[in-house]
Design a protein around this motif. Sequence first.
Motif, PDB file in Angstrom:
ATOM      1  N   LEU B 112     -29.018  38.746  53.394  1.00  0.00           N
ATOM      2  CA  LEU B 112     -27.573  38.501  53.364  1.00  0.00           C
ATOM      3  C   LEU B 112     -27.116  37.867  54.666  1.00  0.00           C
ATOM      4  N   ALA B 113     -27.633  38.406  55.785  1.00  0.00           N
ATOM      5  CA  ALA B 113     -27.240  37.886  57.087  1.00  0.00           C
ATOM      6  C   ALA B 113     -27.672  36.432  57.231  1.00  0.00           C
ATOM      7  N   LEU B 114     -28.872  36.115  56.703  1.00  0.00           N
ATOM      8  CA  LEU B 114     -29.346  34.728  56.764  1.00  0.00           C
ATOM      9  C   LEU B 114     -28.365  33.825  56.039  1.00  0.00           C
ATOM     10  N   TYR B 115     -27.865  34.297  54.877  1.00  0.00           N
ATOM     11  CA  TYR B 115     -26.916  33.476  54.137  1.00  0.00           C
ATOM     12  C   TYR B 115     -25.601  33.338  54.896  1.00  0.00           C
ATOM     13  N   ARG B 116     -25.042  34.492  55.304  1.00  0.00           N
ATOM     14  CA  ARG B 116     -23.726  34.486  55.963  1.00  0.00           C
ATOM     15  C   ARG B 116     -23.733  33.684  57.263  1.00  0.00           C
ATOM     16  N   LEU B 117     -24.782  33.883  58.085  1.00  0.00           N
ATOM     17  CA  LEU B 117     -24.790  33.306  59.429  1.00  0.00           C
ATOM     18  C   LEU B 117     -25.469  31.942  59.486  1.00  0.00           C
ATOM     19  N   GLY B 118     -26.390  31.695  58.558  1.00  0.00           N
ATOM     20  CA  GLY B 118     -27.146  30.447  58.643  1.00  0.00           C
ATOM     21  C   GLY B 118     -26.755  29.430  57.592  1.00  0.00           C
ATOM     22  N   ALA B 213     -18.247  24.977  38.806  1.00  0.00           N
ATOM     23  CA  ALA B 213     -18.327  26.432  38.757  1.00  0.00           C
ATOM     24  C   ALA B 213     -17.134  27.046  39.470  1.00  0.00           C
ATOM     25  N   THR B 214     -16.777  26.473  40.629  1.00  0.00           N
ATOM     26  CA  THR B 214     -15.613  26.971  41.365  1.00  0.00           C
ATOM     27  C   THR B 214     -14.355  26.820  40.523  1.00  0.00           C
ATOM     28  N   LEU B 215     -14.247  25.678  39.803  1.00  0.00           N
ATOM     29  CA  LEU B 215     -13.049  25.399  39.015  1.00  0.00           C
ATOM     30  C   LEU B 215     -12.875  26.383  37.869  1.00  0.00           C
ATOM     31  N   VAL B 216     -14.004  26.885  37.319  1.00  0.00           N
ATOM     32  CA  VAL B 216     -13.855  27.846  36.231  1.00  0.00           C
ATOM     33  C   VAL B 216     -13.774  29.280  36.766  1.00  0.00           C
ATOM     34  N   GLY B 217     -13.594  29.418  38.070  1.00  0.00           N
ATOM     35  CA  GLY B 217     -13.304  30.738  38.616  1.00  0.00           C
ATOM     36  C   GLY B 217     -14.492  31.523  39.100  1.00  0.00           C
ATOM     37  N   ILE B 218     -15.619  30.843  39.340  1.00  0.00           N
ATOM     38  CA  ILE B 218     -16.789  31.554  39.866  1.00  0.00           C
ATOM     39  C   ILE B 218     -16.751  31.487  41.383  1.00  0.00           C
ATOM     40  N   ASN B 219     -16.916  32.626  42.026  1.00  0.00           N
ATOM     41  CA  ASN B 219     -16.984  32.647  43.482  1.00  0.00           C
ATOM     42  C   ASN B 219     -18.402  32.269  43.893  1.00  0.00           C
ATOM     43  N   THR B 220     -18.614  30.977  44.132  1.00  0.00           N
ATOM     44  CA  THR B 220     -19.989  30.500  44.346  1.00  0.00           C
ATOM     45  C   THR B 220     -20.592  31.076  45.627  1.00  0.00           C
ATOM     46  N   ARG B 221     -19.751  31.367  46.619  1.00  0.00           N
ATOM     47  CA  ARG B 221     -20.292  31.943  47.861  1.00  0.00           C
ATOM     48  C   ARG B 221     -20.929  33.303  47.574  1.00  0.00           C
ATOM     49  N   THR B 222     -20.215  34.120  46.793  1.00  0.00           N
ATOM     50  CA  THR B 222     -20.753  35.434  46.453  1.00  0.00           C
ATOM     51  C   THR B 222     -22.056  35.295  45.678  1.00  0.00           C
ATOM     52  N   ILE B 223     -22.062  34.348  44.722  1.00  0.00           N
ATOM     53  CA  ILE B 223     -23.244  34.175  43.878  1.00  0.00           C
ATOM     54  C   ILE B 223     -24.452  33.782  44.715  1.00  0.00           C
ATOM     55  N   VAL B 224     -24.289  32.758  45.581  1.00  0.00           N
ATOM     56  CA  VAL B 224     -25.430  32.304  46.380  1.00  0.00           C
ATOM     57  C   VAL B 224     -25.857  33.408  47.350  1.00  0.00           C
ATOM     58  N   GLY B 225     -24.861  34.089  47.932  1.00  0.00           N
ATOM     59  CA  GLY B 225     -25.179  35.196  48.844  1.00  0.00           C
ATOM     60  C   GLY B 225     -25.987  36.266  48.135  1.00  0.00           C
ATOM     61  N   ALA B 226     -25.566  36.597  46.900  1.00  0.00           N
ATOM     62  CA  ALA B 226     -26.282  37.620  46.133  1.00  0.00           C
ATOM     63  C   ALA B 226     -27.713  37.177  45.859  1.00  0.00           C
ATOM     64  N   CYS B 227     -27.889  35.871  45.601  1.00  0.00           N
ATOM     65  CA  CYS B 227     -29.237  35.371  45.335  1.00  0.00           C
ATOM     66  C   CYS B 227     -30.130  35.523  46.566  1.00  0.00           C
ATOM     67  N   PHE B 228     -29.571  35.246  47.758  1.00  0.00           N
ATOM     68  CA  PHE B 228     -30.350  35.453  48.985  1.00  0.00           C
ATOM     69  C   PHE B 228     -30.738  36.926  49.115  1.00  0.00           C
ATOM     70  N   ALA B 229     -29.773  37.815  48.829  1.00  0.00           N
ATOM     71  CA  ALA B 229     -30.055  39.247  48.950  1.00  0.00           C
ATOM     72  C   ALA B 229     -31.160  39.670  47.989  1.00  0.00           C
ATOM     73  N   ILE B 230     -31.061  39.208  46.723  1.00  0.00           N
ATOM     74  CA  ILE B 230     -32.060  39.621  45.736  1.00  0.00           C
ATOM     75  C   ILE B 230     -33.431  39.037  46.082  1.00  0.00           C
ATOM     76  N   SER B 231     -33.441  37.771  46.525  1.00  0.00           N
ATOM     77  CA  SER B 231     -34.718  37.162  46.913  1.00  0.00           C
ATOM     78  C   SER B 231     -35.358  37.926  48.058  1.00  0.00           C
ATOM     79  N   ALA B 232     -34.525  38.328  49.022  1.00  0.00           N
ATOM     80  CA  ALA B 232     -35.047  39.088  50.154  1.00  0.00           C
ATOM     81  C   ALA B 232     -35.636  40.404  49.663  1.00  0.00           C
ATOM     82  N   ALA B 233     -34.932  41.048  48.708  1.00  0.00           N
ATOM     83  CA  ALA B 233     -35.428  42.314  48.176  1.00  0.00           C
ATOM     84  C   ALA B 233     -36.767  42.115  47.462  1.00  0.00           C
ATOM     85  N   ILE B 234     -36.869  41.016  46.655  1.00  0.00           N
ATOM     86  CA  ILE B 234     -38.132  40.733  45.968  1.00  0.00           C
ATOM     87  C   ILE B 234     -39.239  40.515  46.994  1.00  0.00           C
ATOM     88  N   GLY B 235     -38.911  39.749  48.058  1.00  0.00           N
ATOM     89  CA  GLY B 235     -39.890  39.502  49.118  1.00  0.00           C
ATOM     90  C   GLY B 235     -40.355  40.796  49.757  1.00  0.00           C
TER      91      GLY B 235
END
Lengths: 385, 326
Positions: B112-118, B213-235
Amino acid sequence: MLQKITIAAALIGFAVSVTGGSAAAQVKVGAVLSASGPASFLGDPERKTLDMYVEDINSKGGINGQKLQLVIYDDGGDANAARTFATRLVEEDKIVAMVGGTTTGTTLAMIPVFEDAQVPFISLAGAVQIIEPVRKWVFKTPHTDRMACEKIFDDLKRRKLTTVALISGTDAFGKSMRDQCVAVAPKAGITIAHEESYGPGDSDMTPQLTKIKATAGIQAVVCAGFSQAPAIVTRNYRQLGIEYPLYQSHGVASKQFISLAGAAANGVRLPAAALLVASKLPESDRQKSVVVGYQTMFETKTGQPVSTFGGHAYDGLMILVDAAKRAGSFDSGKLRDEIERTHNYVGTGGVVNMSPSDHLGLDLSAFRLLEIKDGDWTMIPDSPS
Amino acid sequence: MDHDSGFPLVNSLVISSNGLAHQTGVPFDRRRAPAAMAEFLQFTFSGLTVGAVYALVAVGFTLIYNASDVVNFAQGEFVMLGGMVTVFLGYAGVPVPLAAVLAVLITTAVGLALYRLGIAPAREASAVTLIIITIGASIFLRGVAEIIFDKRFHSLPALFGSDPIRIGGASILPQTVVVLASALLIVCLLWAFIDRTLYGKAVIATSANRMAATLVGINTRTIVGACFAISAAIGAIAGVLVTPITLTSYNVGTLLALKGYAAVMLGGIGSAIGAVVGGVLLGLFEAFAAGYLSASYKDAVAFVVILAVLFAMPQGLFGKTTVERV
């Protein structure tokens, strides 16, 4: 990496310039070590050893009435950086002698600098190429991989096993030891019937060991390598249920190998310096007091288990100190001659007898043959009685 | 003297048992066939062992790539962190299962930190720039691990012990089976998440067209951040599971990421099942090359095979052909 070295160098340079001015009566001894980077498991204990023993010597009044000042640079395992630092030691720091050169690569890069400047250089690296051919100003303290091969072959012959398979790492250590073993095998009466190799980062060696298992006539397996891979070889060896004796090299002579290989390490034999079994040496052993003394000092000061690598640095420094005492001065030429005359020096690596044709001065008795039993070392007596 | 008389006896026993075991050296001997079969089986098991590790690392690449088109080269460091944090919490007296859970949580936080800060501050940059950021992050994480932990290698106990399972003259470690099963389980969960949940649909939408995706109301920042978190967990899970086989140290991430990435390319980037198949195939290539040719050529052989596959199928085995939108 480069930045880290530059910063470290700048800091050390700063420290040197600060302390250098106030202590005119000090004699500078240089050291270029791989205290960080991939070879740091060698360079780190070397650095700690030099630091603590130079401090110890100075607190006892120094040598010949002069105090030693240690100038240490960290090459991070990079041969180019090592050479740059060597030049700086000679030209700017004006050292009288050098104890260092953690790896064979960094040592070979630095040799021309010290040969040109005519400054004695005691290397802490393993390969036999450092002292063969003999170079006037270059010495070394660690055992060579050729000696390791000879020691293993001696034991094989004692057990009447003459046909072996060799598995070696493709890194510098593995390649060098493989070459030495192949070179000395005929003289020792050992036939290397099959050879395999592995990459230093590999995590499974069962294919290579399966091939060894399928080769007819093999009586024992010798593994030449260091770091974690020999531990995996040992595990795979037991996994496949191979029953010939397994020999490892001095490259894995540390408790870390036992903890990584676990129960599979049982029965593995390897050559190692006496330092590893300090507390198990008989009282009559000449090295007993030296190795126990060094072990106690290192472990109380650093809180870390002793390693043979730090012992090499201890030997290098003490050979230099003894030579300086005999020479009565710190003239580089006289130092060199006295280092070459080192006789019956009892160190952590063995008993050193140097000569104009031998700048290492160790014989096979410097290695002890160990067998791992239930997670600990046991000594195999040299000659069957 | 007792020793002297003892040695020849013991050795002659060893030699004769060897002789028996290896009288099968003649080609096409009746007894040679089972031996060759056992060898083949052993090479296969070796390939599965190594391949399972690659597969588990490769799966971690997939999610971040799907969400953001970024190949995260810090994925190997997530694997390293999973193993190393577990080891060092274990040294500190934490029971290993709890240490493993904590390690996965800590690594997730690092992801998550990698996503937020990098990544997030540079989100307008091109994918190539973002990839370079992940390379920087991987060097940074490696350096920090070198200082916080140490430079030695460490191991973890295997989940079901280290007694090999023997099948047809060959042997395989129980931990290999655990790693393979986990890789398959993670792929199933990922598939269920992407295909069967609203969040999964949001990931696909974000990947397809971030603006839309943003236009239809998806918070893309949250989505990409969540993907980083899940990938890190899988790793991190991969790190905990493969450490009993591969051992771990602060710098194992680089090689694992390289091999994992090769597996991803082979399987088809963006496909989770492709990552697993690619990883296992890569492991098998290496094992057969080491077994039937020479260990010196095994990496070369594996990469030549990958190149050949990519020449024939540029998208990888399971990759979808993408249409560049202009």
